[in-house]
Design an enzyme around this catalytic site. Structure first.
Site, PDB file in Angstrom:
ATOM      1  N   SER A  26      10.506  14.122  13.134  1.00 39.54           N
ATOM      2  CA  SER A  26       9.291  14.819  13.537  1.00 39.54           C
ATOM      3  C   SER A  26       9.427  16.337  13.429  1.00 39.54           C
ATOM      4  O   SER A  26       8.419  17.044  13.446  1.00 39.54           O
ATOM      5  CB  SER A  26       8.920  14.442  14.985  1.00 39.54           C
ATOM      6  OG  SER A  26       8.593  13.073  15.076  1.00 39.54           O
ATOM      7  N   ARG A  75      -9.932 -24.588  14.486  1.00 42.03           N
ATOM      8  CA  ARG A  75      -8.988 -25.139  15.468  1.00 42.03           C
ATOM      9  C   ARG A  75      -9.751 -25.687  16.666  1.00 42.03           C
ATOM     10  O   ARG A  75     -10.526 -24.960  17.299  1.00 42.03           O
ATOM     11  CB  ARG A  75      -8.022 -24.037  15.918  1.00 42.03           C
ATOM     12  CG  ARG A  75      -7.077 -24.433  17.038  1.00 42.03           C
ATOM     13  CD  ARG A  75      -5.971 -25.351  16.549  1.00 42.03           C
ATOM     14  NE  ARG A  75      -4.917 -25.487  17.543  1.00 42.03           N
ATOM     15  CZ  ARG A  75      -3.831 -26.222  17.381  1.00 42.03           C
ATOM     16  NH1 ARG A  75      -3.648 -26.886  16.243  1.00 42.03           N
ATOM     17  NH2 ARG A  75      -2.919 -26.293  18.327  1.00 42.03           N
ATOM     18  N   ARG A  93       0.841  -1.207   0.000  1.00 45.46           N
ATOM     19  CA  ARG A  93       0.000   0.000   0.000  1.00 45.46           C
ATOM     20  C   ARG A  93       0.872   1.252   0.000  1.00 45.46           C
ATOM     21  O   ARG A  93       0.540   2.282  -0.602  1.00 45.46           O
ATOM     22  CB  ARG A  93      -0.929  -0.011   1.215  1.00 45.46           C
ATOM     23  CG  ARG A  93      -2.059   1.026   1.184  1.00 45.46           C
ATOM     24  CD  ARG A  93      -1.676   2.351   1.795  1.00 45.46           C
ATOM     25  NE  ARG A  93      -1.172   2.190   3.121  1.00 45.46           N
ATOM     26  CZ  ARG A  93      -0.322   3.023   3.707  1.00 45.46           C
ATOM     27  NH1 ARG A  93       0.146   4.074   3.042  1.00 45.46           N
ATOM     28  NH2 ARG A  93       0.105   2.812   4.938  1.00 45.46           N
ATOM     29  N   GLU A 123       4.758   9.440   8.601  1.00 43.35           N
ATOM     30  CA  GLU A 123       3.697  10.442   8.419  1.00 43.35           C
ATOM     31  C   GLU A 123       3.179  10.974   9.752  1.00 43.35           C
ATOM     32  O   GLU A 123       2.018  11.324   9.886  1.00 43.35           O
ATOM     33  CB  GLU A 123       2.517   9.898   7.580  1.00 43.35           C
ATOM     34  CG  GLU A 123       2.866   8.990   6.436  1.00 43.35           C
ATOM     35  CD  GLU A 123       3.813   9.604   5.415  1.00 43.35           C
ATOM     36  OE1 GLU A 123       4.302  10.722   5.628  1.00 43.35           O
ATOM     37  OE2 GLU A 123       4.088   8.944   4.415  1.00 43.35           O
ATOM     38  N   GLY A 124       4.062  11.022  10.746  1.00 46.50           N
ATOM     39  CA  GLY A 124       3.715  11.576  12.049  1.00 46.50           C
ATOM     40  C   GLY A 124       3.547  10.499  13.095  1.00 46.50           C
ATOM     41  O   GLY A 124       2.709   9.606  12.958  1.00 46.50           O
ATOM     42  N   THR A 125       4.351  10.558  14.143  1.00 42.80           N
ATOM     43  CA  THR A 125       4.246   9.602  15.240  1.00 42.80           C
ATOM     44  C   THR A 125       2.980   9.844  16.061  1.00 42.80           C
ATOM     45  O   THR A 125       2.311  10.871  15.921  1.00 42.80           O
ATOM     46  CB  THR A 125       5.466   9.727  16.166  1.00 42.80           C
ATOM     47  OG1 THR A 125       5.447  11.047  16.751  1.00 42.80           O
ATOM     48  CG2 THR A 125       6.772   9.527  15.408  1.00 42.80           C
ATOM     49  N   ARG A 185      -1.449  10.645   5.031  1.00 46.92           N
ATOM     50  CA  ARG A 185      -2.075  10.276   6.304  1.00 46.92           C
ATOM     51  C   ARG A 185      -3.521   9.840   6.105  1.00 46.92           C
ATOM     52  O   ARG A 185      -4.000   8.920   6.782  1.00 46.92           O
ATOM     53  CB  ARG A 185      -2.010  11.465   7.269  1.00 46.92           C
ATOM     54  CG  ARG A 185      -0.607  11.777   7.765  1.00 46.92           C
ATOM     55  CD  ARG A 185      -0.530  13.151   8.410  1.00 46.92           C
ATOM     56  NE  ARG A 185       0.793  13.401   8.971  1.00 46.92           N
ATOM     57  CZ  ARG A 185       1.214  14.575   9.441  1.00 46.92           C
ATOM     58  NH1 ARG A 185       0.396  15.622   9.403  1.00 46.92           N
ATOM     59  NH2 ARG A 185       2.430  14.704   9.932  1.00 46.92           N
ATOM     60  N   GLY A 195      -2.129 -18.835  18.326  1.00 45.50           N
ATOM     61  CA  GLY A 195      -1.138 -19.565  19.101  1.00 45.50           C
ATOM     62  C   GLY A 195       0.225 -19.550  18.435  1.00 45.50           C
ATOM     63  O   GLY A 195       0.618 -18.579  17.789  1.00 45.50           O
ATOM     64  N   ILE A 255      13.144   6.987   2.900  1.00 45.48           N
ATOM     65  CA  ILE A 255      12.450   7.448   1.710  1.00 45.48           C
ATOM     66  C   ILE A 255      11.985   6.237   0.898  1.00 45.48           C
ATOM     67  O   ILE A 255      12.811   5.479   0.368  1.00 45.48           O
ATOM     68  CB  ILE A 255      13.364   8.344   0.855  1.00 45.48           C
ATOM     69  CG1 ILE A 255      13.991   9.446   1.708  1.00 45.48           C
ATOM     70  CG2 ILE A 255      12.588   8.903  -0.318  1.00 45.48           C
ATOM     71  CD1 ILE A 255      12.997  10.297   2.482  1.00 45.48           C
TER      72      ILE A 255
END
Length: 403
Positions: free
Chosen positions: A154, A287, A106, A382-384, A262, A358, A179
């Site tokens: 940042s 399972r 993506r 793109e920003g913490t 973002r 598991g 980059i």
């Protein structure tokens, strides 16, 4: 009116959909659903059967570039110049489906369309737009976006990359780090400080075959292993005057592009979360332990419910932001709301989904841990969390807390 409501209730009655309990598909148009289903089918057929191997081998499948272009994914939400011109909601839905495949893949669409192409589309001259956007939409040319530096993440205002006037052009020196697509790119959108008065940060289009340009792959990653992250170096790169993006002055330029990226993340994170949830749900129904499917256990059901609730809430946030973006009313702090919430919740969902699997959950056969690892990068770029928290804090109080 009562009869109408009762009729609608009856039509909505029946077995609930564990993948869309709130029936959010009803909020989408036929065209939006068609776009989503087309990309979902592409991801199911082309990405999901191969992504475990690509991730394990830390290999970006270069052949996927032309396939993405064929799906109309590059510059999908941009108008003109050969771009598809789809709505923000359609672009968001595409990001959701792509990240259900893998965050790294993506990211290719985000770097190409939301960052590099968006910068040219927003701030470029007509000559620049006509030169670069049509071949980039076709996947014939790849772009990257150079803002972050080794010592300036940042706080991009502290960037060290410099562009100085020399004669009729510019000379570029410095470096950029983390980059995406740098070693595969044909053009780099590079942000640098200049000696210009007032707004010294400007954007430049740097052909990657320029003398003095060098790109190096960042290897040995535990996250985004099927994507390409690089470090860019500029050593006396000579650029003509027309290499500058004329419409971008100051940090507002790159920040507007970051908000485009973002926005895609708000949707994409929910795609990764949904895929992890669906994998855990299917596994829990098959399972068996203690003579019964583990889906019958109360603790497993609680985990599944918690995941599903947050996915549906996060998807509603993404859709609401998309409608505002299409209406032209979306604000940057609202994008920060979505990015902060949806990525944070997606990581928690993917980690919880792994516990249902598991020990099998640590293999590449299953997606949740791969998604969780990838989302650690998504959470940072793109920003913490901290940056978006402070953006929202400033919006709430009117008091910026960055300094």
């Amino acid at each position: 009116m009562v009869a109408k409501v009762e009729g609608e209730a009856k039509r909505g009655a029946g077995k609930p959909d564990p993948h869309d309990l709130l029936g959010l598909d009803a909020l989408l148009s036929e065209e939006e659903i068609a776009t989503r289903d087309r990309i979902r089918g592409f991801v199911r057929e082309r990405i999901k059967p191969n992504i475990g191997e690509w991730f394990y081998e830390a290999r970006f499948p270069e052949e996927i570039v032309q396939e993405f272009a064929g799906q109309g994914l590059f510059g999908m939400h941009l108008e003109g110049y050969g771009c598809p011109g789809r709505s923000a909601v359609e672009y968001g839905l595409a990001c959701m489906e792509l990240e259900a495949g893998d965050s790294g893949l993506r990211t290719l669409v985000s770097v190409q369309g939301s960052l590099a192409m968006s910068a040219i589309h927003k701030f470029g001259s007509e000559e620049q737009k006509n030169e670069w956007l049509p071949p980039m939409a076709k996947g014939e040319k790849i772009g990257c976006f150079g803002l972050t530096e080794p010592s300036a993440g940042s706080d991009p205002s502290s960037m060290m990359t410099r562009a100085r006037r020399e004669g009729s052009g510019w000379t570029l020196d410095g470096s950029k780090r983390w980059i995406g697509m740098g070693t595969l790119a044909d053009v780099a959108v590079v942000w640098a400080k200049t000696d210009e008065p007032g707004e010294p940060v400007r954007g430049f289009l740097v052909p990657t075959d320029s003398k003095g340009f060098r790109a190096e792959v960042i290897g040995e990653k535990l996250s985004m292993r099927a994507a390409v992250q690089t470090e860019l170096h500029f050593e006396g790169v000579r650029l003509p005057e027309e290499a500058m993006l004329p419409g971008a002055k100051g940090l507002r330029g790159p920040f507007s592009c970051l908000n485009e990226a973002r926005y895609g993340i708000v949707w994409g994170a929910m795609g990764a979360a949904r895929d992890a949830y669906e994998e855990a749900l299917a596994y829990s129904l098959e399972r068996e332990q203690f003579g019964t499917p583990i889906a019958s256990f109360q603790l497993t059901q609680k985990k599944l419910v918690d995941m599903m609730v947050e996915i549906q809430k996060g998807t509603m946030v993404a859709l609401h932001l998309g409608r505002m973006k299409d209406a032209g009313s979306l604000r940057p702090e609202q994008i920060s709301f979505g990015k902060l919430n949806n990525v944070r919740e997606a990581i928690a969902i993917c980690r919880e989904a792994r516990t249902i699997l598991g020990g099998n959950g640590v293999t590449t056969e299953y997606s949740p841990l791969r998604h969780a690892n990838n989302l650690e990068s998504v959470r940072t770029y793109e920003g913490t969390d901290e940056v978006h928290t402070l953006i929202l804090g400033s919006a709430l109080t009117g008091l910026p807390a960055f300094r």
